[in-house]
Design a protein around this motif. Sequence first.
Motif, mmCIF file in Angstrom:
data_model
loop_
_atom_site.group_PDB
_atom_site.id
_atom_site.type_symbol
_atom_site.label_atom_id
_atom_site.label_comp_id
_atom_site.label_asym_id
_atom_site.label_seq_id
_atom_site.Cartn_x
_atom_site.Cartn_y
_atom_site.Cartn_z
ATOM 1 N N MET A 1 0.850 -1.176 0.000
ATOM 2 C CA MET A 1 0.000 0.000 0.000
ATOM 3 C C MET A 1 0.896 1.239 0.000
ATOM 4 O O MET A 1 1.755 1.369 0.865
ATOM 5 C CB MET A 1 -0.902 -0.031 1.236
ATOM 6 N N PRO A 2 0.729 2.111 -0.945
ATOM 7 C CA PRO A 2 1.610 3.277 -1.028
ATOM 8 C C PRO A 2 1.306 4.372 -0.003
ATOM 9 O O PRO A 2 2.030 5.356 0.072
ATOM 10 C CB PRO A 2 1.387 3.788 -2.449
ATOM 11 N N ILE A 3 0.247 4.223 0.801
ATOM 12 C CA ILE A 3 -0.042 5.202 1.845
ATOM 13 C C ILE A 3 0.539 4.692 3.157
ATOM 14 O O ILE A 3 0.174 3.619 3.633
ATOM 15 C CB ILE A 3 -1.560 5.448 2.008
ATOM 16 N N ALA A 4 1.452 5.458 3.729
ATOM 17 C CA ALA A 4 2.064 5.101 5.014
ATOM 18 C C ALA A 4 1.378 5.895 6.119
ATOM 19 O O ALA A 4 1.049 7.069 5.936
ATOM 20 C CB ALA A 4 3.556 5.417 4.985
ATOM 21 N N VAL A 5 1.160 5.250 7.244
ATOM 22 C CA VAL A 5 0.479 5.871 8.379
ATOM 23 C C VAL A 5 1.505 6.096 9.487
ATOM 24 O O VAL A 5 2.192 5.164 9.906
ATOM 25 C CB VAL A 5 -0.673 4.976 8.879
ATOM 26 N N ASP A 6 1.605 7.342 9.944
ATOM 27 C CA ASP A 6 2.589 7.714 10.956
ATOM 28 C C ASP A 6 1.960 8.086 12.292
ATOM 29 O O ASP A 6 2.460 8.960 13.002
ATOM 30 C CB ASP A 6 3.435 8.883 10.446
ATOM 31 N N ILE A 7 0.881 7.413 12.650
ATOM 32 C CA ILE A 7 0.244 7.702 13.932
ATOM 33 C C ILE A 7 1.207 7.400 15.082
ATOM 34 O O ILE A 7 1.251 8.133 16.073
ATOM 35 C CB ILE A 7 -1.081 6.925 14.080
ATOM 36 N N ASP A 8 2.009 6.342 14.955
ATOM 37 C CA ASP A 8 2.984 5.991 15.997
ATOM 38 C C ASP A 8 3.929 7.152 16.293
ATOM 39 O O ASP A 8 4.268 7.408 17.447
ATOM 40 C CB ASP A 8 3.815 4.781 15.578
ATOM 41 N N ARG A 39 -3.512 -1.221 7.919
ATOM 42 C CA ARG A 39 -4.389 -2.255 7.369
ATOM 43 C C ARG A 39 -5.769 -1.721 7.002
ATOM 44 O O ARG A 39 -6.589 -2.462 6.475
ATOM 45 C CB ARG A 39 -4.530 -3.412 8.361
ATOM 46 N N ALA A 40 -6.037 -0.443 7.271
ATOM 47 C CA ALA A 40 -7.356 0.136 6.968
ATOM 48 C C ALA A 40 -7.494 0.347 5.468
ATOM 49 O O ALA A 40 -6.536 0.707 4.785
ATOM 50 C CB ALA A 40 -7.536 1.458 7.698
ATOM 51 N N LYS A 41 -8.686 0.106 4.953
ATOM 52 C CA LYS A 41 -8.981 0.345 3.540
ATOM 53 C C LYS A 41 -9.436 1.781 3.317
ATOM 54 O O LYS A 41 -9.350 2.301 2.215
ATOM 55 C CB LYS A 41 -10.088 -0.601 3.058
ATOM 56 N N ALA A 42 -9.932 2.426 4.380
ATOM 57 C CA ALA A 42 -10.434 3.795 4.279
ATOM 58 C C ALA A 42 -10.414 4.422 5.665
ATOM 59 O O ALA A 42 -10.328 3.726 6.671
ATOM 60 C CB ALA A 42 -11.866 3.794 3.732
ATOM 61 N N VAL A 43 -10.492 5.738 5.693
ATOM 62 C CA VAL A 43 -10.622 6.468 6.951
ATOM 63 C C VAL A 43 -11.621 7.603 6.721
ATOM 64 O O VAL A 43 -11.568 8.288 5.694
ATOM 65 C CB VAL A 43 -9.266 6.990 7.474
ATOM 66 N N ARG A 44 -12.543 7.747 7.635
ATOM 67 C CA ARG A 44 -13.518 8.834 7.515
ATOM 68 C C ARG A 44 -12.836 10.159 7.821
ATOM 69 O O ARG A 44 -11.973 10.233 8.700
ATOM 70 C CB ARG A 44 -14.667 8.616 8.495
ATOM 71 N N PHE A 45 -13.261 11.189 7.110
ATOM 72 C CA PHE A 45 -12.701 12.509 7.368
ATOM 73 C C PHE A 45 -12.990 12.953 8.798
ATOM 74 O O PHE A 45 -12.166 13.638 9.407
ATOM 75 C CB PHE A 45 -13.236 13.540 6.382
ATOM 76 N N THR A 46 -14.137 12.567 9.351
ATOM 77 C CA THR A 46 -14.442 12.940 10.734
ATOM 78 C C THR A 46 -13.448 12.295 11.699
ATOM 79 O O THR A 46 -13.026 12.925 12.670
ATOM 80 C CB THR A 46 -15.884 12.544 11.118
#
Length: 82
Positions: A1-8, A39-46
């Motif tokens: 997945m080319p979107i990386a999540v940096d919440i950590d 692993r999320a397929k989508a995230v709500r803007f809210t």
Amino acid sequence: MPIAVDIDVMLARRKMSVGELADRVGITPANLAVLKNGRAKAVRFTTLAALCEVLECQPGDLLRWEADEAEASARPGAEDAA
């Protein structure tokens, strides 16, 4: 997945636990873990807005685009960049 999540990264900067963030955002720790681990397929803007509000950051601090190796090499002119 080319979107990386940096919440950590933001959790570490804010010295906040996953449980605390989930509670303050209003989502389950399990759903936050799915998002945090990419692993999320989508995230709500809210949800994204709530994460940004609690972590006092911008969406770009939490999400970034990374080209896949195969995708990057398939682009015209990619061989010139190497």
